[in-house]
Design a protein around this motif. Structure first.
Motif, PDB file in Angstrom:
ATOM      1  N   TYR A  12       0.805  -1.224   0.000  1.00  0.00           N
ATOM      2  CA  TYR A  12       0.000   0.000   0.000  1.00  0.00           C
ATOM      3  C   TYR A  12       0.839   1.275   0.000  1.00  0.00           C
ATOM      4  CZ  TYR A  12      -3.508  -3.468   1.043  1.00  0.00           C
ATOM      5  OH  TYR A  12      -4.317  -4.570   0.965  1.00  0.00           O
ATOM      6  N   GLY A  13       2.136   1.125  -0.231  1.00  0.00           N
ATOM      7  CA  GLY A  13       2.983   2.305  -0.453  1.00  0.00           C
ATOM      8  C   GLY A  13       3.744   2.824   0.749  1.00  0.00           C
ATOM      9  N   HIS A  14       3.538   2.246   1.935  1.00  0.00           N
ATOM     10  CA  HIS A  14       4.251   2.763   3.116  1.00  0.00           C
ATOM     11  C   HIS A  14       5.703   2.282   3.159  1.00  0.00           C
ATOM     12  CE1 HIS A  14      -0.055   2.915   4.054  1.00  0.00           C
ATOM     13  NE2 HIS A  14       0.246   4.010   4.739  1.00  0.00           N
ATOM     14  N   THR A  15       5.915   1.026   2.852  1.00  0.00           N
ATOM     15  CA  THR A  15       7.271   0.480   2.909  1.00  0.00           C
ATOM     16  C   THR A  15       8.145   1.072   1.806  1.00  0.00           C
ATOM     17  OG1 THR A  15       6.273  -1.532   3.794  1.00  0.00           O
ATOM     18  CG2 THR A  15       8.572  -1.693   3.163  1.00  0.00           C
ATOM     19  N   SER A  61      10.090  -5.482   3.586  1.00  0.00           N
ATOM     20  CA  SER A  61       8.677  -5.888   3.461  1.00  0.00           C
ATOM     21  C   SER A  61       7.893  -5.221   4.582  1.00  0.00           C
ATOM     22  CB  SER A  61       8.549  -7.414   3.609  1.00  0.00           C
ATOM     23  OG  SER A  61       7.190  -7.807   3.681  1.00  0.00           O
ATOM     24  N   PRO A  62       6.617  -4.936   4.345  1.00  0.00           N
ATOM     25  CA  PRO A  62       5.777  -4.594   5.492  1.00  0.00           C
ATOM     26  C   PRO A  62       5.640  -5.832   6.376  1.00  0.00           C
ATOM     27  CG  PRO A  62       4.441  -4.858   3.496  1.00  0.00           C
ATOM     28  CD  PRO A  62       5.885  -4.967   3.079  1.00  0.00           C
ATOM     29  N   THR A  63       5.322  -5.623   7.617  1.00  0.00           N
ATOM     30  CA  THR A  63       4.960  -6.759   8.464  1.00  0.00           C
ATOM     31  C   THR A  63       3.467  -7.020   8.280  1.00  0.00           C
ATOM     32  OG1 THR A  63       6.715  -6.414  10.069  1.00  0.00           O
ATOM     33  CG2 THR A  63       4.756  -7.575  10.853  1.00  0.00           C
ATOM     34  N   TYR A  64       3.177  -8.186   7.751  1.00  0.00           N
ATOM     35  CA  TYR A  64       1.784  -8.626   7.584  1.00  0.00           C
ATOM     36  C   TYR A  64       1.586  -9.877   8.443  1.00  0.00           C
ATOM     37  CZ  TYR A  64       1.012  -5.751   3.291  1.00  0.00           C
ATOM     38  OH  TYR A  64       0.859  -4.742   2.364  1.00  0.00           O
ATOM     39  N   MET A  65       0.619  -9.834   9.312  1.00  0.00           N
ATOM     40  CA  MET A  65       0.318 -10.976  10.179  1.00  0.00           C
ATOM     41  C   MET A  65       1.589 -11.529  10.851  1.00  0.00           C
ATOM     42  SD  MET A  65      -2.805 -10.714   9.947  1.00  0.00           S
ATOM     43  CE  MET A  65      -3.348 -12.026  11.027  1.00  0.00           C
ATOM     44  N   THR A  98       8.133  -2.039   7.791  1.00  0.00           N
ATOM     45  CA  THR A  98       7.159  -1.068   8.291  1.00  0.00           C
ATOM     46  C   THR A  98       5.933  -1.823   8.777  1.00  0.00           C
ATOM     47  OG1 THR A  98       7.864   0.605   6.681  1.00  0.00           O
ATOM     48  CG2 THR A  98       5.693   0.892   7.640  1.00  0.00           C
ATOM     49  N   SER A  99       5.380  -1.383   9.912  1.00  0.00           N
ATOM     50  CA  SER A  99       4.112  -1.950  10.383  1.00  0.00           C
ATOM     51  C   SER A  99       3.231  -0.813  10.895  1.00  0.00           C
ATOM     52  CB  SER A  99       4.345  -2.983  11.492  1.00  0.00           C
ATOM     53  OG  SER A  99       4.630  -2.331  12.709  1.00  0.00           O
ATOM     54  N   ALA A 100       2.018  -1.160  11.282  1.00  0.00           N
ATOM     55  CA  ALA A 100       1.090  -0.138  11.775  1.00  0.00           C
ATOM     56  C   ALA A 100       1.211   0.051  13.288  1.00  0.00           C
ATOM     57  CB  ALA A 100      -0.341  -0.506  11.406  1.00  0.00           C
ATOM     58  N   SER A 101       1.440  -1.020  14.004  1.00  0.00           N
ATOM     59  CA  SER A 101       1.521  -0.942  15.468  1.00  0.00           C
ATOM     60  C   SER A 101       2.948  -0.654  15.912  1.00  0.00           C
ATOM     61  CB  SER A 101       1.070  -2.262  16.097  1.00  0.00           C
ATOM     62  OG  SER A 101      -0.245  -2.571  15.692  1.00  0.00           O
ATOM     63  N   LEU A 102       3.066  -0.083  17.110  1.00  0.00           N
ATOM     64  CA  LEU A 102       4.404   0.254  17.601  1.00  0.00           C
ATOM     65  C   LEU A 102       5.295  -0.984  17.668  1.00  0.00           C
ATOM     66  CD1 LEU A 102       3.876   2.904  20.417  1.00  0.00           C
ATOM     67  CD2 LEU A 102       4.893   3.237  18.163  1.00  0.00           C
TER      68      LEU A 102
HETATM   69  C1  LIG Z   1      -2.669  -8.305   5.585  1.00  0.00           C
HETATM   70  C2  LIG Z   1      -2.101  -7.314   6.560  1.00  0.00           C
HETATM   71  C3  LIG Z   1      -1.552  -7.760   7.744  1.00  0.00           C
HETATM   72  C4  LIG Z   1      -0.982  -6.835   8.651  1.00  0.00           C
HETATM   73  N1  LIG Z   1      -0.402  -7.318   9.779  1.00  0.00           N
HETATM   74  C5  LIG Z   1       0.197  -6.445  10.627  1.00  0.00           C
HETATM   75  C6  LIG Z   1       0.876  -6.912  11.785  1.00  0.00           C
HETATM   76  O1  LIG Z   1       1.034  -8.108  12.026  1.00  0.00           O
HETATM   77  N2  LIG Z   1       1.394  -5.979  12.629  1.00  0.00           N
HETATM   78  C7  LIG Z   1       1.263  -4.627  12.404  1.00  0.00           C
HETATM   79  O2  LIG Z   1       1.705  -3.846  13.227  1.00  0.00           O
HETATM   80  N3  LIG Z   1       0.672  -4.170  11.272  1.00  0.00           N
HETATM   81  C8  LIG Z   1       0.142  -5.042  10.398  1.00  0.00           C
HETATM   82  N4  LIG Z   1      -0.444  -4.586   9.247  1.00  0.00           N
HETATM   83  C9  LIG Z   1      -0.325  -3.162   8.907  1.00  0.00           C
HETATM   84  C10 LIG Z   1       0.826  -2.913   7.924  1.00  0.00           C
HETATM   85  O3  LIG Z   1       2.032  -3.455   8.421  1.00  0.00           O
HETATM   86  C11 LIG Z   1       1.022  -1.426   7.698  1.00  0.00           C
HETATM   87  O4  LIG Z   1      -0.188  -0.872   7.217  1.00  0.00           O
HETATM   88  C12 LIG Z   1       2.146  -1.142   6.730  1.00  0.00           C
HETATM   89  O5  LIG Z   1       2.398   0.255   6.724  1.00  0.00           O
HETATM   90  C13 LIG Z   1       1.780  -1.569   5.314  1.00  0.00           C
HETATM   91  O6  LIG Z   1       2.884  -1.353   4.487  1.00  0.00           O
HETATM   92  P1  LIG Z   1       2.684  -1.216   2.913  1.00  0.00           P
HETATM   93  O7  LIG Z   1       1.868   0.045   2.687  1.00  0.00           O
HETATM   94  O8  LIG Z   1       4.069  -1.068   2.375  1.00  0.00           O
HETATM   95  O9  LIG Z   1       1.975  -2.430   2.437  1.00  0.00           O
HETATM   96  C14 LIG Z   1      -1.012  -5.459   8.350  1.00  0.00           C
HETATM   97  C15 LIG Z   1      -1.593  -5.018   7.160  1.00  0.00           C
HETATM   98  C16 LIG Z   1      -2.126  -5.933   6.260  1.00  0.00           C
HETATM   99  C17 LIG Z   1      -2.715  -5.435   4.962  1.00  0.00           C
END
Ligand SMILES: Cc1cc2nc3c(=O)[nH]c(=O)nc-3n(C[C@H](O)[C@H](O)[C@H](O)COP(=O)(O)O)c2cc1C
Length: 188
Positions: A12-15, A61-65, A98-102
């Motif tokens: 989604y553009g954050h990383t 990579s973003p952190t996903y799950m 990059t992730s959403a939570s601290l």
């Molecule tokens: C499928 C999915 C899983 C995610 N899992 C986590 C997570 O485990 N921990 C967290 O802090 N954020 C999580 N997020 C939030 C993303 O890490 C965050 O929005 C990040 O900035 C996305 O980076 P991107 O825009 O480069 O994809 C998740 C987001 C998605 C879409």
């Protein structure tokens, strides 16, 4: 000049912003390039050839799950062809997420990158930045998240990529890119 390939996925553009900061720092001392892993996780022959010729490869990579996104994992699994021939052995490696939570389990993503680098026989470059964890610390300070393995950034869940991670997280990523370039330049 040393060659550094920064290979990352961003849904989604954050990383991307973090990758650009790593690139900026690395470009001070090296010929550095960004490679975005596409949505299907299948990367080009050009990327493989660049990685094979690199002095350092940086994973992002973003952190996903709680770990790297599957598209990054697809790239990592496909890199097993390089593992068979030890093609990436002795190159420097680093990683960022990059992730959403601290916390957000970002450490799992960095540890995964370290394991991937280890499997390839690469030399991991740690962040080596003091944590900004005092009463006076703000989000504008480098390494405000207190990581040690790689560069960490937090983009709030409702933030656009432009609003995304803090100035400190970007400073941290930039300094990390430069540090990887310092090692790569010594070896090149
Ligand atoms: C499928 C999915 C899983 C995610 N899992 C986590 C997570 O485990 N921990 C967290 O802090 N954020 C999580 N997020 C939030 C993303 O890490 C965050 O929005 C990040 O900035 C996305 O980076 P991107 O825009 O480069 O994809 C998740 C987001 C998605 C879409």
């Amino acid at each position: 000049m040393a060659r550094i390939e920064i290979i990352y996925f961003s849904g989604y553009g954050h990383t991307v912003k973090q990758a650009e900061a790593v690139l900026e720092g690395a470009s001070d001392l090296a010929d550095a390039r960004l490679w975005a892993i596409p949505e299907d996780g299948v990367v080009s022959d050009e990327l493989w050839e660049a990685a094979d010729a690199a002095d350092a490869i940086v994973f992002g990579s973003p952190t996903y799950m709680g770990n790297a996104a599957w598209q990054f994992k697809r790239f990592a699994d496909d890199s097993s062809k390089r593992w068979f021939t030890a093609a990436w052995a002795d190159k420097f490696a680093g990683g960022f997420t990059t992730s959403a939570s601290l916390v957000g389990d970002k450490g799992e993503t960095i540890n995964y990158f370290k394991t991937l680098a280890g499997q390839h026989g690469m030399l991991w470059v740690p962040l080596a930045q003091m944590p900004a964890n005092s009463l006076e610390s703000t989000a504008s300070d480098a390494n405000r998240l207190g990581g040690s393995g790689g560069a960490l950034a937090v983009a709030p869940a409702d933030a656009s990529p432009e609003q995304g991670a803090s100035a400190g997280d970007m400073t941290s990523a930039k300094a990390y890119g430069r540090r990887i370039a310092e090692f790569a330049a010594k070896a090149a």
